[in-house]
Scaffold this motif. Structure first.
Motif, mmCIF file in Angstrom:
data_model
loop_
_atom_site.group_PDB
_atom_site.id
_atom_site.type_symbol
_atom_site.label_atom_id
_atom_site.label_comp_id
_atom_site.label_asym_id
_atom_site.label_seq_id
_atom_site.Cartn_x
_atom_site.Cartn_y
_atom_site.Cartn_z
ATOM 1 N N VAL A 112 89.069 92.278 111.124
ATOM 2 C CA VAL A 112 88.726 92.847 109.819
ATOM 3 C C VAL A 112 89.924 93.602 109.258
ATOM 4 O O VAL A 112 90.837 93.991 109.982
ATOM 5 C CB VAL A 112 87.509 93.798 109.923
ATOM 6 N N SER A 113 89.890 93.793 107.950
ATOM 7 C CA SER A 113 90.890 94.612 107.267
ATOM 8 C C SER A 113 90.167 95.618 106.386
ATOM 9 O O SER A 113 89.018 95.401 105.985
ATOM 10 C CB SER A 113 91.815 93.743 106.406
ATOM 11 N N TYR A 114 90.838 96.712 106.071
ATOM 12 C CA TYR A 114 90.279 97.689 105.149
ATOM 13 C C TYR A 114 91.402 98.472 104.488
ATOM 14 O O TYR A 114 92.564 98.425 104.910
ATOM 15 C CB TYR A 114 89.292 98.630 105.850
ATOM 16 N N PHE A 173 87.762 102.148 108.642
ATOM 17 C CA PHE A 173 86.871 100.990 108.644
ATOM 18 C C PHE A 173 85.907 100.997 107.460
ATOM 19 O O PHE A 173 84.816 100.439 107.535
ATOM 20 C CB PHE A 173 86.090 100.898 109.966
ATOM 21 N N ASN A 190 85.125 97.018 105.047
ATOM 22 C CA ASN A 190 86.070 96.059 105.619
ATOM 23 C C ASN A 190 85.776 94.626 105.200
ATOM 24 O O ASN A 190 84.655 94.284 104.816
ATOM 25 C CB ASN A 190 86.107 96.189 107.150
ATOM 26 N N SER A 191 86.815 93.794 105.282
ATOM 27 C CA SER A 191 86.747 92.376 104.948
ATOM 28 C C SER A 191 87.217 91.560 106.145
ATOM 29 O O SER A 191 87.964 92.060 106.993
ATOM 30 C CB SER A 191 87.630 92.056 103.738
ATOM 31 N N SER A 201 93.476 87.965 104.096
ATOM 32 C CA SER A 201 92.317 88.843 104.085
ATOM 33 C C SER A 201 92.052 89.340 102.676
ATOM 34 O O SER A 201 92.447 88.714 101.693
ATOM 35 C CB SER A 201 92.535 90.007 105.053
ATOM 36 N N TRP A 239 94.875 97.391 116.821
ATOM 37 C CA TRP A 239 94.581 98.154 115.602
ATOM 38 C C TRP A 239 95.920 98.481 114.960
ATOM 39 O O TRP A 239 96.739 99.181 115.554
ATOM 40 C CB TRP A 239 93.818 99.420 115.964
#
Length: 221
Positions: A31-33, A44, A47-48, A72, A164
């Motif tokens: 995930v990304s944010y 977090f 998130n995508s 993303s 991370w």
């Protein structure tokens, strides 16, 4: 500017073609944010899905050079926060992005794939380097990628890592709020935007390393 980063990535891959026993290809899933003017500190948040690939060249059991490309998105909305100013402002954004990076990995313990020692289980590492982020709706920016993770050997030449990482950008416009308070745009008080990624990397060592020289390990263990 992205052409410069791509050129560095292709040079790193091509320059290691004659030492393929140390090369790995991998897949990133996670995930990304975003963090910035709308979300200054919540980890977090909103998130995508993030997907991509990596190429890793292992210099020895402690150091590796890694090139990566991730796909993303980032998104945020003021009304997700219980803040009177943000509730009144009502800003929001959503964008797709491509993230390119060239990073050095440092393992805190000796690590080889396939596994060479009985004591090698979970090995922590840090990573950092240079990068470039290209959102679909705003201007692109160079970045400073940095991260922490742990890696372990799976069966055969397979390696898994949990990582991370963060991308410090040099723009305050990922969220379309490059000057939200009408301040002087050259002021150092501006909050440059960040992108973060959390996920798993599964990589495969392309060739066996039976002919590698491990004399370096005697000095770093």
């Amino acid at each position: 500017m992205y052409k410069l980063i791509l050129g560095i990535l292709f040079f790193a891959i091509g320059n290691s073609a004659f030492s393929q026993t140390k090369a790995e290809l991998g897949f990133f899933g996670g995930v990304s944010y975003y963090m910035g003017d709308i979300n200054p500190q919540k980890q977090f948040y909103s998130n995508s899905v993030a997907l991509g690939g990596i190429y890793r060249y292992n210099f020895n059991s402690r150091y590796a050079l890694r090139a990566g490309m991730l796909f993303s998105g980032l998104k945020a909305e003021d009304r997700d926060f219980n803040n009177s100013y943000q509730q009144a402002r009502g800003a929001s954004f959503k964008t797709d992005l491509v993230d390119l990076s060239l990073q050095v990995e440092f393992n805190f313990q000796s690590f080889w794939s396939p596994k060479k020692t009985k004591s090698q289980t979970l090995v922590p590492y840090v990573t950092g380097g240079i990068g470039y982020i290209a959102p679909s709706s705003t201007s692109s920016s160079f970045t400073i990628p940095m991260g922490v993770g742990v890696k372990t050997n799976l069966a055969g030449r397979w390696t898994a890592a949990l990582e991370w990482s963060f991308r410090k950008s040099f723009t305050d416009d990922l969220d379309h709020l490059d000057d939200p308070n009408d301040l002087n745009k050259s002021s150092l008080v501006h909050n440059n935007d960040w992108a973060s990624f959390f996920g798993v990397i599964i990589s495969y060592k392309l060739f066996p390393d039976n002919e590698e020289c491990h004399s370096y390990d005697r000095f770093v263990k």
